[in-house]
Motif scaffolding. Structure first.
Motif, PDB file in Angstrom:
ATOM      1  N   HIS A 128       0.852  -1.354   0.006  1.00 22.31           N
ATOM      2  CA  HIS A 128       0.050   0.098   0.073  1.00 22.31           C
ATOM      3  C   HIS A 128       0.783   1.325  -0.087  1.00 22.31           C
ATOM      4  CE1 HIS A 128      -3.401  -2.434   0.134  1.00 22.31           C
ATOM      5  NE2 HIS A 128      -3.266  -3.066   1.205  1.00 22.31           N
ATOM      6  N   GLN A 129       1.998   1.055  -0.820  1.00 21.39           N
ATOM      7  CA  GLN A 129       2.848   2.330  -0.711  1.00 21.39           C
ATOM      8  C   GLN A 129       2.310   3.178  -2.166  1.00 21.39           C
ATOM      9  OE1 GLN A 129       6.791   0.367  -0.604  1.00 21.39           O
ATOM     10  NE2 GLN A 129       7.004   1.748   1.126  1.00 21.39           N
ATOM     11  N   ILE A 130       2.709   4.264  -2.025  1.00 21.55           N
ATOM     12  CA  ILE A 130       2.336   5.013  -3.395  1.00 21.55           C
ATOM     13  C   ILE A 130       3.522   5.050  -4.085  1.00 21.55           C
ATOM     14  CG2 ILE A 130       2.083   7.422  -4.481  1.00 21.55           C
ATOM     15  CD1 ILE A 130       0.348   8.464  -1.976  1.00 21.55           C
ATOM     16  N   VAL A 131       3.754   4.583  -5.370  1.00 16.23           N
ATOM     17  CA  VAL A 131       4.961   4.382  -6.048  1.00 16.23           C
ATOM     18  C   VAL A 131       5.209   5.878  -6.774  1.00 16.23           C
ATOM     19  CG1 VAL A 131       6.506   2.997  -7.329  1.00 16.23           C
ATOM     20  CG2 VAL A 131       4.708   1.964  -5.791  1.00 16.23           C
ATOM     21  N   ILE A 132       6.413   6.343  -6.827  1.00 21.51           N
ATOM     22  CA  ILE A 132       6.487   7.481  -7.736  1.00 21.51           C
ATOM     23  C   ILE A 132       7.861   7.004  -8.616  1.00 21.51           C
ATOM     24  CG2 ILE A 132       7.169  10.064  -7.741  1.00 21.51           C
ATOM     25  CD1 ILE A 132       5.106   9.370  -5.932  1.00 21.51           C
ATOM     26  N   VAL A 133       7.568   6.808  -9.969  1.00 22.17           N
ATOM     27  CA  VAL A 133       8.612   6.407 -10.709  1.00 22.17           C
ATOM     28  C   VAL A 133       9.193   7.447 -11.697  1.00 22.17           C
ATOM     29  CG1 VAL A 133       9.034   4.895 -12.712  1.00 22.17           C
ATOM     30  CG2 VAL A 133       7.587   4.255 -10.978  1.00 22.17           C
ATOM     31  N   ALA A 134      10.581   7.555 -12.027  1.00 23.78           N
ATOM     32  CA  ALA A 134      11.165   8.377 -13.112  1.00 23.78           C
ATOM     33  C   ALA A 134      10.761   8.239 -14.280  1.00 23.78           C
ATOM     34  CB  ALA A 134      12.624   8.492 -12.723  1.00 23.78           C
ATOM     35  N   GLY A 135      10.212   9.076 -15.000  1.00 24.01           N
ATOM     36  CA  GLY A 135       9.839   8.964 -16.452  1.00 24.01           C
ATOM     37  C   GLY A 135      10.991   8.895 -17.387  1.00 24.01           C
ATOM     38  N   PHE A 136      10.601   8.684 -18.686  1.00 24.22           N
ATOM     39  CA  PHE A 136      11.808   8.990 -19.772  1.00 24.22           C
ATOM     40  C   PHE A 136      12.871   8.342 -19.643  1.00 24.22           C
ATOM     41  CE2 PHE A 136      15.051  12.534 -20.327  1.00 24.22           C
ATOM     42  CZ  PHE A 136      14.839  12.444 -21.934  1.00 24.22           C
ATOM     43  N   GLN A 137      13.301   7.233 -18.829  1.00 27.39           N
ATOM     44  CA  GLN A 137      14.559   6.668 -18.494  1.00 27.39           C
ATOM     45  C   GLN A 137      14.280   5.002 -18.343  1.00 27.39           C
ATOM     46  OE1 GLN A 137      15.809   6.994 -14.354  1.00 27.39           O
ATOM     47  NE2 GLN A 137      15.485   8.990 -14.979  1.00 27.39           N
ATOM     48  N   GLY A 138      15.238   4.269 -18.538  1.00 23.80           N
ATOM     49  CA  GLY A 138      15.354   2.898 -18.551  1.00 23.80           C
ATOM     50  C   GLY A 138      16.672   2.545 -18.369  1.00 23.80           C
ATOM     51  N   ILE A 139      17.057   1.147 -18.495  1.00 22.45           N
ATOM     52  CA  ILE A 139      18.406   0.702 -18.712  1.00 22.45           C
ATOM     53  C   ILE A 139      18.581  -0.330 -19.574  1.00 22.45           C
ATOM     54  CG2 ILE A 139      17.960  -1.355 -16.837  1.00 22.45           C
ATOM     55  CD1 ILE A 139      20.461  -0.342 -15.321  1.00 22.45           C
ATOM     56  N   ASN A 140      19.671  -0.623 -20.159  1.00 20.98           N
ATOM     57  CA  ASN A 140      19.732  -1.688 -21.203  1.00 20.98           C
ATOM     58  C   ASN A 140      20.428  -2.811 -20.868  1.00 20.98           C
ATOM     59  OD1 ASN A 140      22.497  -0.840 -21.222  1.00 20.98           O
ATOM     60  ND2 ASN A 140      22.661  -0.027 -22.995  1.00 20.98           N
ATOM     61  N   LYS A 141      20.713  -3.788 -21.762  1.00 19.83           N
ATOM     62  CA  LYS A 141      21.313  -5.013 -20.980  1.00 19.83           C
ATOM     63  C   LYS A 141      22.727  -4.606 -20.606  1.00 19.83           C
ATOM     64  CE  LYS A 141      22.438  -6.609 -25.756  1.00 19.83           C
ATOM     65  NZ  LYS A 141      22.283  -7.546 -27.084  1.00 19.83           N
ATOM     66  N   TYR A 142      23.285  -3.753 -20.999  1.00 18.20           N
ATOM     67  CA  TYR A 142      24.716  -3.575 -20.442  1.00 18.20           C
ATOM     68  C   TYR A 142      24.758  -2.775 -18.948  1.00 18.20           C
ATOM     69  CZ  TYR A 142      25.691  -4.553 -25.096  1.00 18.20           C
ATOM     70  OH  TYR A 142      25.535  -5.374 -26.463  1.00 18.20           O
ATOM     71  N   ASP A 143      23.559  -2.474 -18.538  1.00 18.32           N
ATOM     72  CA  ASP A 143      23.336  -1.894 -17.349  1.00 18.32           C
ATOM     73  C   ASP A 143      23.731  -0.423 -17.478  1.00 18.32           C
ATOM     74  OD1 ASP A 143      22.415  -3.977 -16.070  1.00 18.32           O
ATOM     75  OD2 ASP A 143      24.340  -4.119 -14.807  1.00 18.32           O
ATOM     76  N   ASP A 144      23.558   0.110 -18.713  1.00 15.45           N
ATOM     77  CA  ASP A 144      23.915   1.546 -18.969  1.00 15.45           C
ATOM     78  C   ASP A 144      22.439   2.284 -18.842  1.00 15.45           C
ATOM     79  OD1 ASP A 144      26.527   1.722 -19.324  1.00 15.45           O
ATOM     80  OD2 ASP A 144      26.406   1.192 -21.260  1.00 15.45           O
ATOM     81  N   LEU A 145      22.341   3.418 -18.591  1.00 22.19           N
ATOM     82  CA  LEU A 145      21.193   4.060 -18.712  1.00 22.19           C
ATOM     83  C   LEU A 145      20.705   4.685 -19.728  1.00 22.19           C
ATOM     84  CD1 LEU A 145      21.638   6.400 -15.265  1.00 22.19           C
ATOM     85  CD2 LEU A 145      20.400   4.019 -15.362  1.00 22.19           C
ATOM     86  N   THR A 146      19.638   4.888 -20.314  1.00 21.96           N
ATOM     87  CA  THR A 146      18.885   4.992 -21.492  1.00 21.96           C
ATOM     88  C   THR A 146      17.786   6.257 -21.322  1.00 21.96           C
ATOM     89  OG1 THR A 146      17.463   3.129 -21.465  1.00 21.96           O
ATOM     90  CG2 THR A 146      19.630   2.916 -22.702  1.00 21.96           C
ATOM     91  N   THR A 147      17.551   6.853 -22.215  1.00 26.73           N
ATOM     92  CA  THR A 147      16.281   7.657 -22.436  1.00 26.73           C
ATOM     93  C   THR A 147      15.480   7.554 -23.629  1.00 26.73           C
ATOM     94  OG1 THR A 147      17.264   9.559 -23.462  1.00 26.73           O
ATOM     95  CG2 THR A 147      17.699   9.698 -21.032  1.00 26.73           C
TER      96      THR A 147
END
Ligand code: ADP
Ligand code: ASP
Ligand code: MG
Length: 404
Positions: A128-147
């Motif tokens: 029952h937590q409110i979840v706040i997620v950063a938009g516009f971003q993810g991670i690729n298979k090399y663990d690098d951040l992507t937008t």
């Protein structure tokens, strides 16, 4: 009790007062007994400011490092919003894209979401937590951040709603919904109660910034109804869905896109294979070509004119000038152009739409350089300096027309 995804854009979280306003919308939804997942963008002009900072240091910075920089904008927003919600006294947790399980491909600056491993989000919701997620971003298979590309937070929100089978996906912004034209530029623009995915996809692709086109594509694919509404005024917005009430409107919207360049190649040999050589080369470089016009051959030669996005203009010129058959040919590039479009499923059955649009341009003495049509849209290429006027005049013409 429902699971609701709410997304807030940059202007909705631009300062402390706006962050507190968003916190109250979110916690009101939560206190009504709903599970709430929130996606937020970077505050105000943060993303543009970060891009300017990078430009100062290295205008040719790699896309990987640009993504590393730009993801920081959304990190600030999620933490601040979580703090505002903590103060109200509701349980909350903020997560970056990778913590929320956004797995993307490796196309930095334009990454596509491959899957969302949402276990952590789900277990927070179970608590029952409110979840706040950063938009516009993810991670690729090399663990690098992507937008995901500019405006990508809309896509993050719709993707989460699809992955978690949310009951509602609300995109809060600084206008009250989707209008028949940009309400900041065209005062007579009307708010639409409903619009189909197909029409919204065309509008978004043709320049209406209010929703990112990939988010609409995703909504259509996974059948997520998207509501676009204001974060500043609590009134109903616009629902984007499969079928919409037509309200007897011939067109849903008029829009402009200034990220356009026109390339012309003059005096080409009028023989088979030239178009193939040009456009296959551009396709191999991932350059999207939009309107294409070829003149009728005369005395063994012809001209080809086409449009690409302005960001791709230089690369297009470089590529085209390397084609052996085009050596010594005149290749022109004009970046002072804009594409103005009308969109509406009603046009399919009303042949008069194009003439209404052209009449509005004629009355304003605006010259048309190129035309392209599909079942539900008509686009014209004109001088950029005429674009706002053209949108206003075309909008007025269609809204006041009783003849169709
Ligand atoms: P956010 O920061 O919330 O993502 P955006 O700036 O990306 O917001 O999109 C909202 C803006 O889109 C509005 O302020 C408006 O000026 C613009 N806009 C352009 N065309 C339209 C349209 N047809 N309907 C509504 N807004 C539009
Ligand atoms: N902050 C990013 C941008 O400005 C993503 C978004 O706002 O949706 O493009
Ligand atoms: Mg946006």
């Amino acid at each position: 009790m429902a699971l609701i995804v709410q997304k807030f854009g940059g202007s909705s979280v631009a300062n402390a007062e706006r962050v507190n306003n968003v916190a109250s919308i979110v916690t009101d939804t939560y206190k009504d007994g709903n599970d709430v997942i929130v996606v937020v963008s970077a505050q105000g002009d943060t993303t543009d400011d970060l891009i300017a900072k990078a430009q100062e240091i290295n205008p040719r910075a790699s896309k990987r490092e640009m993504d590393m920089l730009l993801t920081a904008g959304e990190q600030i927003s999620v933490a601040l919003l979580a703090m505002a919600i903590e103060r109200i006294g509701c349980p909350v947790i903020s997560m970056l894209g990778w913590q929320a399980g956004f797995m993307t491909n490796s196309a930095h600056a334009a990454a596509r979401i491959k899957t969302i491993k949402a276990d952590r989000v789900r277990s927070a919701i179970d608590k029952h937590q409110i979840v706040i997620v950063a938009g516009f971003q993810g991670i690729n298979k090399y663990d690098d951040l992507t937008t995901l590309g500019r405006g990508g937070s809309d896509t993050s929100a719709v993707a989460l709603a699809a992955a978690l089978h949310a009951d509602r996906c609300q995109i809060f912004t600084d206008v009250e919904g989707v209008f028949t034209a940009d309400p900041r530029k065209v005062p007579g623009a009307r708010k639409l109660d409903e619009i189909t995915y197909d029409e919204m996809l065309e509008l978004a692709t043709l320049g209406a910034q209010v929703l990112n086109n990939r988010s609409v594509e995703m909504g259509k694919k996974y059948n997520v109804e998207i509501e676009v509404l204001s974060s500043l005024k609590r009134v109903p917005g616009t629902i984007v869905k499969e079928t919409a009430n037509m309200e007897q409107m011939l067109v849903r919207g008029v829009t402009k896109d200034t990220n356009v360049a026109r390339i012309s190649i003059i005096d080409l040999p009028d023989v088979p294979g030239i178009a193939f050589k040009i456009f296959s080369r551009l396709a191999a470089k991932n350059i999207n070509v939009d309107i294409i016009l070829q003149s009728i051959g005369r005395q063994g030669s012809k001209d080809i004119t086409f449009t690409v996005s302005r960001d791709n203009a230089q690369e297009t010129m470089d590529q085209v000038s390397r084609i052996a058959e085009l050596q010594g040919k005149k290749i022109l590039c004009d970046t002072d152009v804009a594409k103005v479009s009308v969109v509406g499923a009603g046009m399919e059955t009303h042949p008069g739409a194009a003439s209404l649009m052209f009449e509005a341009l004629y009355n304003s003495d605006i010259n048309i350089q190129m035309i392209s049509t599909s079942e539900i849209k008509i686009s014209v290429l004109i001088d950029e300096k005429d674009a706002d006027k053209a949108v206003a005049e075309i909008h007025e013409k269609f809204m006041s027309s009783k003849s169709l």
